[in-house]
Write a protein that holds these residues in place. Structure first.
Motif, mmCIF file in Angstrom:
data_model
loop_
_atom_site.group_PDB
_atom_site.id
_atom_site.type_symbol
_atom_site.label_atom_id
_atom_site.label_comp_id
_atom_site.label_asym_id
_atom_site.label_seq_id
_atom_site.Cartn_x
_atom_site.Cartn_y
_atom_site.Cartn_z
ATOM 1 N N TRP A 55 0.665 -9.875 42.838
ATOM 2 C CA TRP A 55 0.155 -9.393 41.552
ATOM 3 C C TRP A 55 -1.363 -9.279 41.579
ATOM 4 C CZ3 TRP A 55 -3.027 -11.840 37.951
ATOM 5 C CH2 TRP A 55 -3.158 -11.181 36.723
ATOM 6 N N ALA A 56 -2.018 -10.259 42.224
ATOM 7 C CA ALA A 56 -3.485 -10.230 42.308
ATOM 8 C C ALA A 56 -3.957 -9.043 43.128
ATOM 9 C CB ALA A 56 -3.999 -11.533 42.921
ATOM 10 N N LEU A 57 -3.225 -8.716 44.192
ATOM 11 C CA LEU A 57 -3.613 -7.578 45.020
ATOM 12 C C LEU A 57 -3.401 -6.258 44.296
ATOM 13 C CD1 LEU A 57 -2.205 -8.700 48.485
ATOM 14 C CD2 LEU A 57 -4.612 -8.574 47.799
ATOM 15 N N GLN A 58 -2.406 -6.203 43.431
ATOM 16 C CA GLN A 58 -2.119 -4.966 42.722
ATOM 17 C C GLN A 58 -2.965 -4.801 41.476
ATOM 18 O OE1 GLN A 58 2.068 -4.994 41.974
ATOM 19 N NE2 GLN A 58 2.621 -4.753 44.138
ATOM 20 N N THR A 59 -3.518 -5.904 40.963
ATOM 21 C CA THR A 59 -4.322 -5.825 39.748
ATOM 22 C C THR A 59 -5.639 -5.128 40.043
ATOM 23 O OG1 THR A 59 -3.375 -7.886 38.984
ATOM 24 C CG2 THR A 59 -5.400 -7.166 37.913
ATOM 25 N N PRO A 60 -6.032 -4.113 39.257
ATOM 26 C CA PRO A 60 -7.257 -3.373 39.538
ATOM 27 C C PRO A 60 -8.514 -4.157 39.224
ATOM 28 C CG PRO A 60 -6.243 -2.582 37.505
ATOM 29 C CD PRO A 60 -5.280 -3.554 38.120
ATOM 30 N N GLY A 61 -8.425 -5.263 38.512
ATOM 31 C CA GLY A 61 -9.606 -6.025 38.133
ATOM 32 C C GLY A 61 -10.095 -6.914 39.250
ATOM 33 N N GLY A 62 -11.108 -7.736 38.923
ATOM 34 C CA GLY A 62 -11.656 -8.676 39.894
ATOM 35 C C GLY A 62 -13.049 -8.272 40.317
ATOM 36 N N VAL A 63 -14.001 -9.204 40.190
ATOM 37 C CA VAL A 63 -15.381 -8.922 40.558
ATOM 38 C C VAL A 63 -15.958 -10.156 41.235
ATOM 39 C CG1 VAL A 63 -16.210 -9.625 38.271
ATOM 40 C CG2 VAL A 63 -17.637 -8.176 39.706
ATOM 41 N N SER A 64 -16.779 -9.927 42.259
ATOM 42 C CA SER A 64 -17.448 -11.028 42.951
ATOM 43 C C SER A 64 -18.940 -10.743 43.003
ATOM 44 C CB SER A 64 -16.892 -11.201 44.370
ATOM 45 O OG SER A 64 -17.167 -10.051 45.148
ATOM 46 N N LEU A 65 -19.731 -11.811 43.012
ATOM 47 C CA LEU A 65 -21.185 -11.681 42.999
ATOM 48 C C LEU A 65 -21.789 -12.715 43.940
ATOM 49 C CD1 LEU A 65 -23.762 -10.417 41.680
ATOM 50 C CD2 LEU A 65 -23.634 -12.258 39.992
ATOM 51 N N VAL A 66 -22.718 -12.268 44.786
ATOM 52 C CA VAL A 66 -23.398 -13.150 45.737
ATOM 53 C C VAL A 66 -24.899 -13.068 45.488
ATOM 54 C CG1 VAL A 66 -23.860 -13.635 48.167
ATOM 55 C CG2 VAL A 66 -21.598 -12.839 47.470
ATOM 56 N N VAL A 67 -25.547 -14.234 45.420
ATOM 57 C CA VAL A 67 -27.008 -14.312 45.256
ATOM 58 C C VAL A 67 -27.580 -14.921 46.537
ATOM 59 C CG1 VAL A 67 -28.914 -15.213 43.873
ATOM 60 C CG2 VAL A 67 -26.743 -14.622 42.771
ATOM 61 N N PRO A 68 -28.113 -14.108 47.456
ATOM 62 C CA PRO A 68 -28.575 -14.640 48.746
ATOM 63 C C PRO A 68 -29.830 -15.502 48.660
ATOM 64 C CG PRO A 68 -29.064 -12.304 48.578
ATOM 65 C CD PRO A 68 -28.233 -12.646 47.387
ATOM 66 N N LEU A 96 -38.322 -8.970 44.741
ATOM 67 C CA LEU A 96 -36.983 -8.387 44.723
ATOM 68 C C LEU A 96 -35.989 -9.465 44.322
ATOM 69 C CD1 LEU A 96 -35.073 -5.982 45.358
ATOM 70 C CD2 LEU A 96 -34.907 -6.903 47.684
ATOM 71 N N LEU A 97 -35.318 -9.246 43.195
ATOM 72 C CA LEU A 97 -34.247 -10.136 42.756
ATOM 73 C C LEU A 97 -32.958 -9.577 43.349
ATOM 74 C CD1 LEU A 97 -35.345 -10.583 39.032
ATOM 75 C CD2 LEU A 97 -35.983 -11.953 41.007
ATOM 76 N N SER A 98 -32.578 -10.138 44.476
ATOM 77 C CA SER A 98 -31.512 -9.554 45.283
ATOM 78 C C SER A 98 -30.155 -10.176 44.968
ATOM 79 C CB SER A 98 -31.833 -9.738 46.770
ATOM 80 O OG SER A 98 -30.803 -9.215 47.568
ATOM 81 N N VAL A 99 -29.169 -9.316 44.719
ATOM 82 C CA VAL A 99 -27.775 -9.736 44.554
ATOM 83 C C VAL A 99 -26.889 -8.702 45.245
ATOM 84 C CG1 VAL A 99 -28.189 -10.928 42.369
ATOM 85 C CG2 VAL A 99 -27.501 -8.531 42.347
ATOM 86 N N GLU A 100 -25.631 -9.053 45.369
ATOM 87 C CA GLU A 100 -24.646 -8.137 45.957
ATOM 88 C C GLU A 100 -23.324 -8.358 45.236
ATOM 89 O OE1 GLU A 100 -23.594 -5.042 48.318
ATOM 90 O OE2 GLU A 100 -25.509 -6.051 48.673
ATOM 91 N N TYR A 101 -22.813 -7.307 44.586
ATOM 92 C CA TYR A 101 -21.551 -7.464 43.865
ATOM 93 C C TYR A 101 -20.518 -6.482 44.412
ATOM 94 C CZ TYR A 101 -21.850 -3.105 41.182
ATOM 95 O OH TYR A 101 -21.881 -1.784 40.823
ATOM 96 N N SER A 102 -19.274 -6.799 44.137
ATOM 97 C CA SER A 102 -18.186 -5.891 44.493
ATOM 98 C C SER A 102 -17.097 -6.018 43.437
ATOM 99 C CB SER A 102 -17.622 -6.226 45.878
ATOM 100 O OG SER A 102 -17.068 -7.528 45.886
#
Length: 200
Positions: free
Chosen positions: A26-39, A52-58
């Protein structure tokens, strides 16, 4: 008495495994979900520097990114934008902020009031949010240190000049001594020749 318990345990493990597999699917099929990384969660800067306030999201859907600044002077909204649609920059930061596709922002010409906490929120269209924090410390340029460096440089230059003068005097004295020695030897040789001539 033990057999029913073992059977129940076996059924529980089976049910748990099936439930876990269904949840993963169900989690794989759900279109939602977001992750955020602050290096880089801590940034040290000096006045007038660009940071530079650097982040990386997906995320799987369309994300809305929002940056806020919190300090002793209060809370200020910096910028909010939706990937591929619009960018809404606060008037306070209008000419100082550049946004990037990965969610990062660049802040130009920082001042002492820019120190504090920077909160980034990535909101996914299906309701999933991710949060990140960056602490920024801004320091003034200490002109006393520059004054010390200037004084030290002047002192070293003066010492170098004195050493050069001393070496020049030593060289001059050596040259005069050599010239005097040569003159003395020449005079002695002349006297010897004269004495030999008289004896003859």
């Amino acid at each position: 008495l033990m057999r029913p318990l073992q059977g129940w345990r076996g059924r529980g493990i089976l049910v748990g495994t099936v439930t876990l597999c269904l949840a993963a699917g169900w989690a794989l099929q759900t279109p939602g979900g977001v992750s955020l990384v602050v290096p880089q969660p801590n940034i040290n800067a000096t006045v007038a520097q660009n940071i530079l306030l650097s982040v990386e999201y997906s995320c799987r859907g369309i994300a809305t990114i929002e940056w806020k600044h919190v300090s002793s002077w209060g809370t200020t909204s910096i910028v909010e934008w939706r990937s591929g649609n619009y960018v809404n920059i606060s008037t306070v930061y209008k000419d100082r902020v550049t946004t990037f596709k990965n969610g990062s922002i660049q802040l130009r010409n920082v001042g002492m009031r820019d120190a504090g906490y920077y909160f980034v929120t990535v909101m996914e269209e299906h309701g999933t949010n991710a949060y990140g924090t960056i602490i920024v410390n801004v320091y003034e340029i200490i002109y006393e240190d520059l004054h010390f460096v200037a004084v030290l440089f002047a002192f070293l230059a003066a010492v170098s000049a004195i050493l050069i003068c001393f070496m020049w005097l030593c060289n001059k004295s050596l040259h005069l001594f050599q010239k005097k020695t040569t003159h003395t030897l020449t005079a002695s040789t002349t006297e010897e020749i004269e004495l030999e001539t008289i004896e003859c």
